[in-house]
Write a protein that holds these residues in place. Structure first.
Motif, short mmCIF file in Angstrom:
data_model
loop_
_atom_site.label_atom_id
_atom_site.label_comp_id
_atom_site.label_asym_id
_atom_site.label_seq_id
_atom_site.Cartn_x
_atom_site.Cartn_y
_atom_site.Cartn_z
N ASP A 19 43.42 32.96 36.13
CA ASP A 19 42.09 32.69 35.56
C ASP A 19 41.15 32.29 36.68
N SER A 20 39.94 32.84 36.66
CA SER A 20 38.96 32.51 37.69
C SER A 20 38.19 31.24 37.36
N PHE A 21 38.25 30.79 36.08
CA PHE A 21 37.52 29.60 35.62
C PHE A 21 36.02 29.76 35.84
N GLU A 22 35.52 30.99 35.69
CA GLU A 22 34.10 31.30 35.84
C GLU A 22 33.70 32.31 34.76
N THR A 23 32.41 32.53 34.65
CA THR A 23 31.92 33.45 33.61
C THR A 23 31.18 34.64 34.21
N ARG A 24 31.47 34.96 35.45
CA ARG A 24 30.68 35.99 36.13
C ARG A 24 30.90 37.39 35.58
N PHE A 25 32.08 37.67 35.04
CA PHE A 25 32.36 39.02 34.57
C PHE A 25 32.22 39.15 33.05
N MET A 26 31.50 38.22 32.46
CA MET A 26 31.20 38.36 31.04
C MET A 26 30.23 39.53 30.85
N SER A 49 44.62 33.72 44.38
CA SER A 49 43.94 34.06 43.14
C SER A 49 44.42 35.43 42.67
N GLY A 50 44.29 35.69 41.37
CA GLY A 50 44.76 36.96 40.82
C GLY A 50 43.82 38.11 41.05
N ASP A 51 42.80 37.93 41.89
CA ASP A 51 41.84 39.00 42.16
C ASP A 51 41.73 39.29 43.66
N LEU A 52 42.84 39.09 44.38
CA LEU A 52 42.86 39.25 45.83
C LEU A 52 43.20 40.69 46.21
#
Length: 726
Positions: free
Chosen positions: A34-41, A136-139
């Protein structure tokens, strides 16, 4: 009686030696899915970021590939939002098979709302047994982890207080997405120990960039270096003390601005953090800009040997063709369609007659109709696009149906299963979801949920959102998603405003054609070759003709000049490279001048935006050294007039805060170098464009030209008086 197999019999005599304790050599890895952000909403309201596809491969695959090559033996996926989807994906993936290089487990940390919460949960579970990799899971990276691990173990042997090694990647000063979360690291030059960390504001935020550091932190340091040219890909090698420190400090939420900064400035902890700096490709998909840039880098093979045709998924069948074109099996291409460079097409997809696709990724089982133009875009699986539509630098998620004659302008994000009627136009930067998204997610979470009608009625605080019929049509399906950040007036949200959009933002980006994290010295040149059937399965039909060649030249020529400036090459070498490139692609000197002007202005913009130099000094530094290139790019008055027009046009396009000062300074510098003479300046000014967008940029230049003419008249009068007296 013999002891059981695999166990050591107990000794009856108590005086024997105790068995030697063997240190656990297993290398564990923690992946924060989880990135704990809302950027890709609103996309992450349906699917977690780590499962979103990048070049038709889920992001988590790139991270797990890296960990496999790094030699990890145990991998724990910490899941918060959409944990069930992550768990289901892993259970059916190759990583859960008996021959997997590591044992993978999922940790359901459903209450976590930040990195700090996740680390405290890990500490409570007691799964960490030694040093571990935190990623992170987006590396996306091809870095050789062995070197980083060796560096970590060496520093740990030298410094008993060493607890974290941060892996940072060098970046050229012109890399594309310098805007996202910029930061400064102060390092001990002798050993790369991190002395201080601080976020720095964007140039567009108008805040002054400065560091306030306690002098005591620099005690016993002979020499330190201040770095803001490092990409922080959040690959850390941590000791077991790290989760415990998060446990002791409940206000730690972020890994860098809270944990790292807190540890470095703490008088009680007395722990040290080191930085391992690599030249390899390493970046996180943490914003729309990085998604765009890393996709292009991956397709262009800057992450080699991790490339698309290595087929990271078991069922992928990509083959590689020239000009970075990738196609899976069972792709159906109409005879007259045109597939341009840097394009990938998934299996089962069909491309109709007359359709042009360039610099884009097409997923599996997509139907692309006739006479469609798709540029710089991402089309995910099972998408249908009707005839004569235009998709320009947009993202279309899986299951979307777009009608005929539809226009998607720059930066549009069309969410899962949205339907758009015929003859509709979606404005720049619009994000549309299938159903309304509840805007009650916590600030630390990238999760959110779809709002059903009953909940909307019960919750008075939730706004009633109507379908966006004006955008998707009366028979369409879709709701406009507006970021919560867009409603805030706080200046601190500038980063979120920038990174929450796929749209190109010239004021906020340090634009370049370089890779997001490749240094100029490592970047491989690519020569454009003529297009033929080998690329498109067609015969006798070239793609994009002269306009495409000019675009190829512009990209490479700008990079050539930037590389020359960055590495301080001599003028002759830079001009030789440019001329060789010009002849290989067969373009005119106008394109050479245009590329050179763009490169020089980007350099000026960089110096000003980073507050390295003031505007006057920046222009003087760049143009006095590199403006001499124009002497061998313009040869008559008409071409010098063209050069002046290019300066005006590109200064305005670059988006300088005071374009009038930049244009004036550049022209006067070239005038002082005897590159531009008065006749050329006057001729250009007599026919200069009167468009409104150039008005501000011309104000100072107008006064300068008036002064030149006055000086000429006075000089002529003096000469005539002298001749008369003689």
């Amino acid at each position: 009686m013999a002891g059981k197999k695999g166990k050591t019999p107990k000794k009856s005599v108590g005086g024997g030696k105790k068995p030697e304790v063997v240190q656990d050599e297993r290398l564990q890895a923690i992946v924060l899915t989880d990135s704990f952000e809302t950027r890709f909403m609103p996309l992450t309201a349906v699917k977690p970021r780590c499962l979103l596809p990048l070049a038709n491969v889920p992001l988590i695959e790139y991270t797990l590939e890296f960990l496999a090559k790094a030699g990890a033996s145990e991998v724990y996926l910490v899941c918060a939002s959409h944990a069930d989807q992550v768990s289901a994906y892993i259970e059916t993936s190759k990583w859960n098979m008996p021959w997997s290089p590591f044992r993978v487990s999922t940790i359901m940390s459903l209450e976590s709302r930040s990195v700090g919460d996740a680390m405290r949960d890990l500490d409570n579970r007691g799964v960490i047994t030694g040093d571990f990799i935190l990623v992170s899971g987006d590396l996306v990276t091809n870095m050789e982890f062995d070197k980083a691990l060796e560096f970590h173990r060496k520093k740990k042997a030298e410094d008993k207080d060493h607890i974290v090694t941060m892996c940072l990647s060098k970046a050229s000063q012109f890399y594309r997405t310098r805007c996202h979360e910029p930061a400064a690291f102060i390092l001990d030059k002798s050993n790369n120990r991190c002395l201080y960390y601080q976020d720095i504001p964007l140039a567009s935020s108008k805040h002054k960039t400065s560091l306030a550091i306690d002098p005591e932190l620099l005690e016993d340091v002979d020499e330190f270096t201040l770095r803001n040219d490092l990409i922080d890909c959040h690959v850390d090698i941590c000791s077991p003390l790290v989760p415990a420190i998060f446990q002791e400090n409940f206000d730690y939420q972020y890994l860098r601005r809270d944990f790292v900064k807190g540890v470095l400035t703490s008088d009680l902890l007395k722990k040290s953090i080191y930085s391992f700096i690599t030249d390899e490709y390493a970046a996180r998909v943490e914003s729309w800009q990085t998604y765009d840039a890393i996709s292009q880098d991956f397709i262009a093979r800057w992450c080699y040997p991790m490339v698309l045709n290595t087929n990271l998924l078991d069922d992928q069948t990509y083959s590689y063709e020239s000009e970075h074109i990738y196609k899976e099996k069972d792709v159906v291409l109409a005879q007259s369609c045109k597939i341009g460079k840097r394009t990938a097409i998934g299996s089962g997809s069909k491309i109709g007659e007359g359709t042009k696709i360039q610099n884009s990724v097409i997923g599996r089982n997509c139907y692309i109709g006739e006479n469609i133009i798709i540029r710089d875009s991402f089309i995910w699986d099972n998408t249908v696009i009707g005839a004569k539509s235009l998709i320009e630098h947009s993202l279309v998620a899986s299951g979307v149906k777009i009608g005929s004659n539809v226009i998607l302008n720059d930066g549009c994000v069309i969410g899962f299963n949205v339907m758009v009627d015929d003859n509709m136009e979606i404005p720049m930067g619009t994000r549309i979801s299938e159903t309304p998204v509840r805007k009650k997610a916590t600030q630390f979470s990238d999760s959110a949920s779809y709002e059903d009608d009953e909940t909307a009625k019960q919750d008075e605080s939730t706004k009633v959102i109507s379908p966006a019929y004006e955008l998707v049509g009366t028979d369409g399906v879709g709701y406009v998603y507006d970021s919560d950040k867009a409603e805030d007036d706080d200046d601190a949200s500038v980063i979120d405003v920038v990174t929450n959009s796929l749209t190109y933002k010239f004021d906020d980006l340090y634009l370049s054609d370089d890779s997001i994290s490749s240094t100029a010295g490592k970047r491989k040149k690519k020569r454009s070759m003529s297009t033929n059937s080998i690329y498109t399965d067609r015969e006798g039909d070239d793609y994009e003709d002269d306009e495409e060649d000019e675009e190829d030249f512009a990209v490479e020529a700008i990079a050539t000049v930037e590389r020359a400036m960055e590495n301080n090459h001599d003028l002759d070498t830079a001009l030789l490279e440019l001329n060789t490139l010009r002849m290989s692609i067969n373009v005119s000197y106008h394109e050479v001048r245009s590329a050179t002007v763009v490169a020089l202005l980007r350099r000026v913009y960089h110096f000003i935006a980073t507050q390295t130099l003031g505007a006057k000094d920046a222009v003087q530094k760049v143009f006095s050294q590199w403006g001499m290139m124009f002497q061998r790019q313009a040869f008559d008055q008409e071409e010098f007039v063209d050069l002046s027009n290019l300066l005006l046009e590109k200064v305005v396009a670059q988006g300088f805060e005071k374009p009038e000062f930049i244009l004036f300074s550049a022209l006067t510098c070239l005038y002082d170098l005897d590159i531009l003479d008065e006749d050329a300046v006057y001729t250009w000014w007599d026919q200069v464009s009167q468009e409104e967008k150039y008005s501000q940029a011309k104000t100072l230049t107008a006064k300068w030209i008036e002064w030149l003419k006055t000086a000429d008249e006075e000089s002529s009068e003096e000469e005539s008086e002298e001749s008369e007296s003689e």
